[in-house]
Design a protein around this motif. Structure first.
Motif, PDB file in Angstrom:
ATOM      1  N   VAL A  23       0.828  -1.208   0.000  1.00  0.00           N
ATOM      2  CA  VAL A  23       0.000   0.000   0.000  1.00  0.00           C
ATOM      3  C   VAL A  23       0.863   1.260   0.000  1.00  0.00           C
ATOM      4  O   VAL A  23       0.700   2.148  -0.858  1.00  0.00           O
ATOM      5  N   LEU A  24       1.789   1.347   0.953  1.00  0.00           N
ATOM      6  CA  LEU A  24       2.601   2.562   1.058  1.00  0.00           C
ATOM      7  C   LEU A  24       3.608   2.655  -0.090  1.00  0.00           C
ATOM      8  O   LEU A  24       3.932   3.761  -0.541  1.00  0.00           O
ATOM      9  N   GLY A  25       4.101   1.506  -0.575  1.00  0.00           N
ATOM     10  CA  GLY A  25       4.974   1.530  -1.746  1.00  0.00           C
ATOM     11  C   GLY A  25       4.237   2.039  -2.971  1.00  0.00           C
ATOM     12  O   GLY A  25       4.771   2.842  -3.742  1.00  0.00           O
ATOM     13  N   GLY A  26       2.990   1.588  -3.143  1.00  0.00           N
ATOM     14  CA  GLY A  26       2.191   2.077  -4.271  1.00  0.00           C
ATOM     15  C   GLY A  26       1.908   3.561  -4.181  1.00  0.00           C
ATOM     16  O   GLY A  26       2.039   4.290  -5.163  1.00  0.00           O
ATOM     17  N   VAL A  27       1.525   4.024  -2.980  1.00  0.00           N
ATOM     18  CA  VAL A  27       1.243   5.458  -2.800  1.00  0.00           C
ATOM     19  C   VAL A  27       2.509   6.288  -3.032  1.00  0.00           C
ATOM     20  O   VAL A  27       2.466   7.367  -3.653  1.00  0.00           O
ATOM     21  N   SER A  28       3.655   5.793  -2.562  1.00  0.00           N
ATOM     22  CA  SER A  28       4.929   6.516  -2.753  1.00  0.00           C
ATOM     23  C   SER A  28       5.255   6.639  -4.235  1.00  0.00           C
ATOM     24  O   SER A  28       5.689   7.708  -4.701  1.00  0.00           O
ATOM     25  N   PHE A  29       5.043   5.559  -4.978  1.00  0.00           N
ATOM     26  CA  PHE A  29       5.344   5.588  -6.409  1.00  0.00           C
ATOM     27  C   PHE A  29       4.407   6.548  -7.135  1.00  0.00           C
ATOM     28  O   PHE A  29       4.840   7.308  -8.014  1.00  0.00           O
ATOM     29  N   VAL A  30       3.116   6.531  -6.762  1.00  0.00           N
ATOM     30  CA  VAL A  30       2.142   7.445  -7.389  1.00  0.00           C
ATOM     31  C   VAL A  30       2.506   8.894  -7.084  1.00  0.00           C
ATOM     32  O   VAL A  30       2.465   9.758  -7.979  1.00  0.00           O
ATOM     33  N   LEU A  31       2.860   9.193  -5.834  1.00  0.00           N
ATOM     34  CA  LEU A  31       3.225  10.561  -5.463  1.00  0.00           C
ATOM     35  C   LEU A  31       4.447  11.027  -6.243  1.00  0.00           C
ATOM     36  O   LEU A  31       4.480  12.166  -6.755  1.00  0.00           O
ATOM     37  N   ASN A  32       5.441  10.161  -6.378  1.00  0.00           N
ATOM     38  CA  ASN A  32       6.634  10.537  -7.131  1.00  0.00           C
ATOM     39  C   ASN A  32       6.317  10.775  -8.607  1.00  0.00           C
ATOM     40  O   ASN A  32       6.833  11.715  -9.222  1.00  0.00           O
ATOM     41  N   GLN A  33       5.462   9.929  -9.182  1.00  0.00           N
ATOM     42  CA  GLN A  33       5.066  10.106 -10.581  1.00  0.00           C
ATOM     43  C   GLN A  33       4.327  11.425 -10.793  1.00  0.00           C
ATOM     44  O   GLN A  33       4.531  12.115 -11.790  1.00  0.00           O
ATOM     45  N   LEU A  34       3.463  11.766  -9.832  1.00  0.00           N
ATOM     46  CA  LEU A  34       2.703  13.015  -9.952  1.00  0.00           C
ATOM     47  C   LEU A  34       3.625  14.222  -9.880  1.00  0.00           C
ATOM     48  O   LEU A  34       3.483  15.177 -10.663  1.00  0.00           O
ATOM     49  N   ILE A  35       4.580  14.194  -8.952  1.00  0.00           N
ATOM     50  CA  ILE A  35       5.535  15.306  -8.842  1.00  0.00           C
ATOM     51  C   ILE A  35       6.363  15.414 -10.122  1.00  0.00           C
ATOM     52  O   ILE A  35       6.556  16.506 -10.669  1.00  0.00           O
ATOM     53  N   LYS A  36       6.823  14.277 -10.615  1.00  0.00           N
ATOM     54  CA  LYS A  36       7.643  14.253 -11.824  1.00  0.00           C
ATOM     55  C   LYS A  36       6.884  14.816 -13.020  1.00  0.00           C
ATOM     56  O   LYS A  36       7.402  15.643 -13.790  1.00  0.00           O
TER      57      LYS A  36
END
Length: 518
Positions: free
Chosen positions: A178-191
């Motif tokens: 869950v937290l790995g998925g959210v972290s990846f989504v947040l990084n993609q959004l910032i990028k």
């Protein structure tokens, strides 16, 4: 735990029997060290020596969770390489590398806080880490290495905050997913926010990224806020609704506008009512949502004052699985993009309603607590009720993670054509049939579990029938004689369902998707 691990190793070996490259060595090394580190986590959970409070009545789940993101990245890389889409091939490499590094971090954490220090596990973890780092050094560009490290940094901070604020809601494996998925989504959004190019990217994808990050940030904001004030008063409730409107209209909407270069609300309305088929589907889904609410109200009406501790039976809880199958199958057949967006909206609504229930926001917070308490099970041991959200995620993730850009004519060849149906098959059909038949007619139990042989066999048979029905009703599905692989995939995932103590609604669809994509 051993049987669950054997099934996971069988999946890993099956995937790499088809897809073998330099990352296969990394995945095998990661699986071996996660198997050993898992026992260290289990011992820490039993002795109460873990850093945070994790969900009880379950093992750590480190091995099955550790392999999900790396295997997803590897099979995505191979599919996109075969289609000649270099950008998404590299994206698959980044996903695989990120998953391996996150899993390795959790293993190192378990080894580091175990006393005395486990020598053999330390050696295995060091060797696996060396293989992974060496492969990443020769596979990733500098910008990709930075991206992987960014996700790891976000994951570390999110873990420290959320696992402290939400005790007993996750096992270590579920936290990784869950937290790995959210972290990846947040990084993609910032990028993507920093590199916006007009006309680039699908608004549907941006909608998912902004919705996930938006609801997580909203939850963090109110969690910190209500540490200093009582959330159950009318003043706090009014403030909650006002700040939700401010954050939604003042932060999330402008952010989405920057990404899609148009008014988000107008785009959404135009998208939802674009065709007559979409109107029919929206009307049909509204009726199903009303029927689901009807089940909740009816079951609560049956609960008499003498039986306040009464809980809904397994069969009753599976009504919602049948409703979800009836929701997703027409969307998958007639309009997958609409289903994609509707699932994102539904996720945002579910999480928002959980905030209202958790913070006891007036006027509906206490009512939601009363209505949903009937459907709690042993997996809802923390302050949050997450099983219905996991059910939605399990059905939606195969739709969201389907590599559309790498699929000619919108579908993959062979068993890959069933990838969007992974949630329907694993959770909607397999898990439901296994629970209903196992609890009512099962007699022969799998060793060490409450699950039955009859339930598992019936689940496999039901999923094969479901695949045949999908072939009849969905003309876009062409399996190209990959029936043996489909049977093996369904059987392995059904065995995983029988032995895992993790949230099966989340884990099973991802493993079935990995097998189908391979």
């Amino acid at each position: 735990v051993l049987a669950e691990s054997l099934v996971v190793f069988a999946v890993v070996l099956s995937v790499h029997g088809v897809v073998w490259d330099r990352f296969s060595w990394c995945a095998l090394a990661l699986a071996l060290q996660a198997f050993y580190a898992q026992f260290k986590w289990d011992r820490l959970l039993q002795l109460g020596g873990a850093v945070f409070q994790f969900r009880g009545a379950a093992n750590s789940g480190l091995l099955p969770a550790s392999m999900v993101i790396p295997l997803l990245g590897i099979v995505m890389k191979e599919r996109c390489r075969a289609a000649g889409i270099v950008y998404f091939e590299r994206f698959g490499v980044v996903v695989a590398s990120t998953g391996m590094l996150l899993a390795l971090f959790l293993s190192v954490l378990a080894v580091g806080i175990t006393k005395p220090v486990p020598t053999n596990t330390c050696i295995l973890t060091g060797m696996a880490g060396s293989v992974i780092v060496y492969t990443m050094k020769h596979s990733l560009a500098v910008s990709e290495v930075i991206e992987v490290l960014e996700v790891l940094l976000i994951f570390v901070y999110l873990s420290m905050i959320l696992l402290y604020l939400l005790p007993r809601c996750f096992t270590p494996g579920e936290a990784l997913l869950v937290l790995g998925g959210v972290s990846f989504v947040l990084n993609q959004l910032i990028k993507r926010s920093l590199n916006v190019v007009e006309g680039r990217g699908d608004p549907v994808d941006f909608f998912l990224l902004v919705a996930v990050v938006g609801v997580v940030l909203l939850g963090l904001f109110f969690t910190v806020l209500f540490l200093f004030m009582d959330s159950g008063t009318w003043i706090s409730s009014l403030f909650f609704h006002m700040m939700t409107a401010v954050l939604g209209l003042g932060v999330i909407m402008p952010w989405l506008y920057r990404l899609i270069q148009r008014n988000p609300l107008l785009w959404l309305l135009q998208f939802l009512f674009q065709t007559q088929t979409r109107l029919y589907l929206l009307g049909y889904w509204t009726l199903l949502a009303a029927s689901a609410c009807g089940v909740v109200f009816y079951q609560n009406a049956k609960r008499s004052s003498e039986s306040k501790k009464h809980q809904a039976s397994t069969v009753t809880r599976k009504y919602f699985h049948f409703i979800v199958v009836a929701t997703y199958v027409p969307g998958l057949i007639y309009d997958r993009q609409l289903l994609y967006v509707a699932a994102v909206l539904c996720l945002a609504v579910f999480v928002f309603l959980e905030y209202i229930r958790y913070f006891r926001i007036k006027p509906f917070g206490q009512t939601l607590r009363h209505l949903l308490s009937l459907f709690l099970d042993e997996r809802d041991s923390g302050p949050l009720i997450l099983t219905h959200i996991y059910l939605l995620l399990g059905m939606s993730l195969p739709v969201w993670l389907f590599p559309r850009s790498c699929a000619p004519k919108g579908t993959l060849s062979g068993a890959g054509a069933l990838v969007p149906y992974s949630g329907v098959l694993a959770v909607g059909v397999g898990d439901t049939i296994a629970s209903v038949f196992g609890s009512t007619m099962g007699e022969i139990k799998w060793p060490g579990t409450k699950k039955t042989f009859e339930g598992t066999m019936t689940a496999i048979f039901a999923q094969i029938i479901a695949v045949a029905l999908i072939l009849i009703f969905d003309s876009s599905v062409n399996l190209n004689s990959s029936y043996a692989w489909i049977l093996a995939s369904v059987s392995l995932v059904s065995l995983l369902e029988a032995y895992t103590t993790q949230i099966d609604n989340l884990l099973l669809p991802l493993y079935l998707q990995i097998m189908f994509m391979a």
